[in-house]
Enzyme design. Sequence first.
Site, PDB file in Angstrom:
ATOM      1  N   THR A 125       0.869  -1.183   0.000  1.00  0.00           N
ATOM      2  CA  THR A 125       0.000   0.000   0.000  1.00  0.00           C
ATOM      3  C   THR A 125       0.904   1.232   0.000  1.00  0.00           C
ATOM      4  OG1 THR A 125      -1.699  -1.111   1.285  1.00  0.00           O
ATOM      5  CG2 THR A 125      -1.654   1.274   1.454  1.00  0.00           C
ATOM      6  N   GLY A 158     -10.807  -2.812   2.126  1.00  0.00           N
ATOM      7  CA  GLY A 158      -9.939  -2.872   3.298  1.00  0.00           C
ATOM      8  C   GLY A 158      -9.926  -1.562   4.051  1.00  0.00           C
ATOM      9  N   ASP A 159      -8.860  -1.368   4.812  1.00  0.00           N
ATOM     10  CA  ASP A 159      -8.760  -0.177   5.660  1.00  0.00           C
ATOM     11  C   ASP A 159      -8.540   1.098   4.859  1.00  0.00           C
ATOM     12  OD1 ASP A 159      -5.411   0.435   6.046  1.00  0.00           O
ATOM     13  OD2 ASP A 159      -6.075  -1.424   5.132  1.00  0.00           O
ATOM     14  N   GLY A 212      -0.492  -2.242   5.989  1.00  0.00           N
ATOM     15  CA  GLY A 212      -0.389  -3.498   6.739  1.00  0.00           C
ATOM     16  C   GLY A 212      -1.640  -4.334   6.564  1.00  0.00           C
ATOM     17  N   HIS A 213      -1.940  -5.161   7.571  1.00  0.00           N
ATOM     18  CA  HIS A 213      -3.105  -6.043   7.458  1.00  0.00           C
ATOM     19  C   HIS A 213      -4.387  -5.240   7.660  1.00  0.00           C
ATOM     20  CE1 HIS A 213      -5.984  -9.242   8.806  1.00  0.00           C
ATOM     21  NE2 HIS A 213      -5.594  -9.644   7.613  1.00  0.00           N
TER      22      HIS A 213
END
Length: 319
Positions: free
Chosen positions: A169, A199-200, A221-222
């Site tokens: 990202t 996602g975020d 990240g995750h």
Amino acid sequence: FGRMKPVIVVHGGAGRIFKEREEGSRAGVVKAALRGYGVLRQGGSALDAVEEAVRSMEDDPHFNAGCGSVLNEKGEVEMDAIIMDGKNLNSGAVSAVKCIANPIKLARLVMEKTKHMLLTDRGAHLFAQGMGIPETPGEKLITERSLERWKKNLEPDSNPEEFQKDLGTVGAVAIDSEGNVACATSTGGLSNKLIGRVGDTACIGSGGYADNRSGATSTTGHGESIMKVVLARLILYHMEQGMSPEVAADTALDYMKTRVGGLGGVIVVNSSGEWAARFSTKQMSWAAVKDDQLHCGIYAGERHTKSVDEALASESEGF
């Protein structure tokens, strides 16, 4: 009247950066930071600077954003992006967008040309058409590497999780000479993700947050873990409690790790221009410019510094 000294920090994703991609990652974040700083040095806004830096990385196939994005389960690119203005808390985001070279530009248009903050999929596509954004054929955004990885992940004994560690990202945060902060984040998401997975990155407070009163942050990240703890906002909350950017970032990353087992990385700038680039993954490519000094690194504890002029000179020689 005391004008602020402008600062920009960028990241190219937290995770595992394979040896053969290290140099490209490093060069890519340095180039993006220098581009963004160029905007700030000419008196441009933090908003323009972060958009410019992220656009530079979207166009760079080394990163999982724009060209070079990973593929979903059906082998297509679906991208998410967010931008936020710390002056008035305005934000614009897009999710699951296809066939667009620079999702960050579209996110900025959502912020400035609509009353909304997040457009998704077909709606985002129609809006892009209405705004006259040229369509990029889907295959133009697909790199050899993304295709290879997608195929590998389809094999019955594959472990997509293993590949997720090489995330990529991209993001940027900045403070301009007026003291305004901004953030921008863009991603292709998780490899072999379900269609329509968001996602975020597109979520305000998770993928990024900017508020002149405290600062700005962009995360990587995750994604699911980041969303659970609303990581970007959590870091700013810690800074509002008086923590430095570095301590706030470490505290929030530590909480995410212990509470939900998630790893990630963040870049932060506070309202007085202090900055940090921190991560709990093995690596994160990052670069920052302050006081005409360029800093960059990939490994924990690694930091190279040179003057911006020197960096610009060596960049024009093609490193």
